[in-house]
Write a protein that holds these residues in place. Structure first.
Motif, mmCIF file in Angstrom:
data_model
loop_
_atom_site.group_PDB
_atom_site.id
_atom_site.type_symbol
_atom_site.label_atom_id
_atom_site.label_comp_id
_atom_site.label_asym_id
_atom_site.label_seq_id
_atom_site.Cartn_x
_atom_site.Cartn_y
_atom_site.Cartn_z
ATOM 1 N N SER A 80 0.856 -1.187 0.000
ATOM 2 C CA SER A 80 0.000 0.000 0.000
ATOM 3 C C SER A 80 0.890 1.234 0.000
ATOM 4 C CB SER A 80 -0.892 0.000 1.243
ATOM 5 O OG SER A 80 -1.366 1.290 1.535
ATOM 6 N N THR A 81 0.623 2.164 -0.896
ATOM 7 C CA THR A 81 1.427 3.391 -0.934
ATOM 8 C C THR A 81 1.184 4.228 0.326
ATOM 9 O OG1 THR A 81 -0.260 4.484 -2.294
ATOM 10 C CG2 THR A 81 1.633 3.486 -3.449
ATOM 11 N N ASN A 82 -0.042 4.254 0.849
ATOM 12 C CA ASN A 82 -0.306 4.988 2.087
ATOM 13 C C ASN A 82 0.501 4.402 3.248
ATOM 14 O OD1 ASN A 82 -2.253 6.660 0.817
ATOM 15 N ND2 ASN A 82 -3.558 6.588 2.629
ATOM 16 N N TYR B 104 4.495 6.366 -6.014
ATOM 17 C CA TYR B 104 3.571 5.699 -6.937
ATOM 18 C C TYR B 104 4.193 4.401 -7.392
ATOM 19 C CZ TYR B 104 6.262 7.452 -10.982
ATOM 20 O OH TYR B 104 7.241 7.730 -11.909
ATOM 21 N N GLN C 165 0.289 -2.487 -7.018
ATOM 22 C CA GLN C 165 -0.083 -2.283 -5.616
ATOM 23 C C GLN C 165 -0.905 -3.496 -5.186
ATOM 24 O OE1 GLN C 165 -1.215 1.470 -3.079
ATOM 25 N NE2 GLN C 165 -2.916 0.950 -4.383
ATOM 26 N N THR D 270 -1.703 4.445 -9.087
ATOM 27 C CA THR D 270 -1.889 4.255 -7.649
ATOM 28 C C THR D 270 -0.754 5.003 -6.966
ATOM 29 O OG1 THR D 270 -0.735 2.128 -7.804
ATOM 30 C CG2 THR D 270 -3.128 2.054 -7.792
ATOM 31 N N SER E 229 0.385 7.835 -3.413
ATOM 32 C CA SER E 229 0.103 8.547 -2.167
ATOM 33 C C SER E 229 0.991 9.763 -2.102
ATOM 34 C CB SER E 229 0.348 7.653 -0.955
ATOM 35 O OG SER E 229 -0.593 6.600 -0.925
ATOM 36 N N ILE F 29 -1.786 12.049 4.655
ATOM 37 C CA ILE F 29 -1.357 11.181 3.566
ATOM 38 C C ILE F 29 -2.574 10.937 2.700
ATOM 39 C CG2 ILE F 29 -0.481 8.918 2.906
ATOM 40 C CD1 ILE F 29 1.241 8.985 5.440
ATOM 41 N N ILE F 30 -2.449 11.360 1.455
ATOM 42 C CA ILE F 30 -3.554 11.291 0.501
ATOM 43 C C ILE F 30 -3.236 10.181 -0.491
ATOM 44 C CG2 ILE F 30 -4.793 12.542 -1.296
ATOM 45 C CD1 ILE F 30 -3.745 15.116 0.325
ATOM 46 N N GLY F 31 -4.022 9.136 -0.459
ATOM 47 C CA GLY F 31 -3.841 8.023 -1.386
ATOM 48 C C GLY F 31 -4.929 8.035 -2.436
#
Length: 174
Positions: free
Chosen positions: A18-20, A39, A43, A63, A65, A133-135
């Motif tokens: 998960s990037t977040n 990115y 993912q 995908t 964050s 944190i914006i995913g």
């Protein structure tokens, strides 16, 4: 309310859970600068609201964050981040087609089909933000969807064209 310019720094990873989560773990001691973007091509464990997952075919979608430190936004105005991110996403998508809208607080639709999901995870410190944190999962070039999601769509399905994923990310950061 004051505004500030953010310098974006992109990190591209081939595969990640998960990037977040990656940004959260990498920033445990405030080590990352504001504007850090991660990115990936694959993912495995993209997350959405209320524990939902995000289907993304490898190498087909955007995908990512983004780490922000919006200390200038009062904690009681945190919905501003949702508004800013959603409006920026629709603005970028409108460059390629029409018919996009926002289903508040965290989904972008093309007519009655979902093209993007947004997950914002905030850390507050008193009456201000420590970080956000914006995913986002944005369906770009995926031709078919196989999950039980009821109504996914991609930019490819809308226009019949394929797109350079990093170019769309760059447009978003503008």
């Amino acid at each position: 309310m004051e505004t500030k310019e953010i310098k974006f720094q992109k990190t591209h990873l081939k595969e990640i859970g998960s990037t977040n989560t990656y940004l959260q773990e990498s920033d445990k001691d405030r080590l990352l600068p504001e504007g850090t973007i991660v990115y990936c091509d694959i993912q495995r464990s993209g997350r959405g609201q209320r524990g939902n997952s995000w289907e993304s075919e490898p190498y087909k979608n955007l995908t990512f964050s983004l780490l922000l430190r919006p200390e200038h936004i009062p904690a009681n105005r945190q919905f501003l981040l949702s508004e800013i991110v959603s409006l920026a996403t629709v603005d970028v998508l409108n460059r390629y087609a029409t018919g996009f809208s926002i289903k508040w607080p965290n989904d972008i639709y093309w007519h009655d089909k979902k093209i993007a999901g947004i997950l914002i995870e905030n850390v507050l410190s008193g009456s201000t933000f420590s970080r956000a944190i914006i995913g986002m999962g944005l369906n770009i070039n995926q031709k078919n969807f196989y999950s039980d999601a009821p109504n996914p769509v991609s930019l490819y399905q809308i226009t019949g064209r394929t797109y350079k994923i990093e170019k769309i990310l760059d447009e978003f950061t503008e």
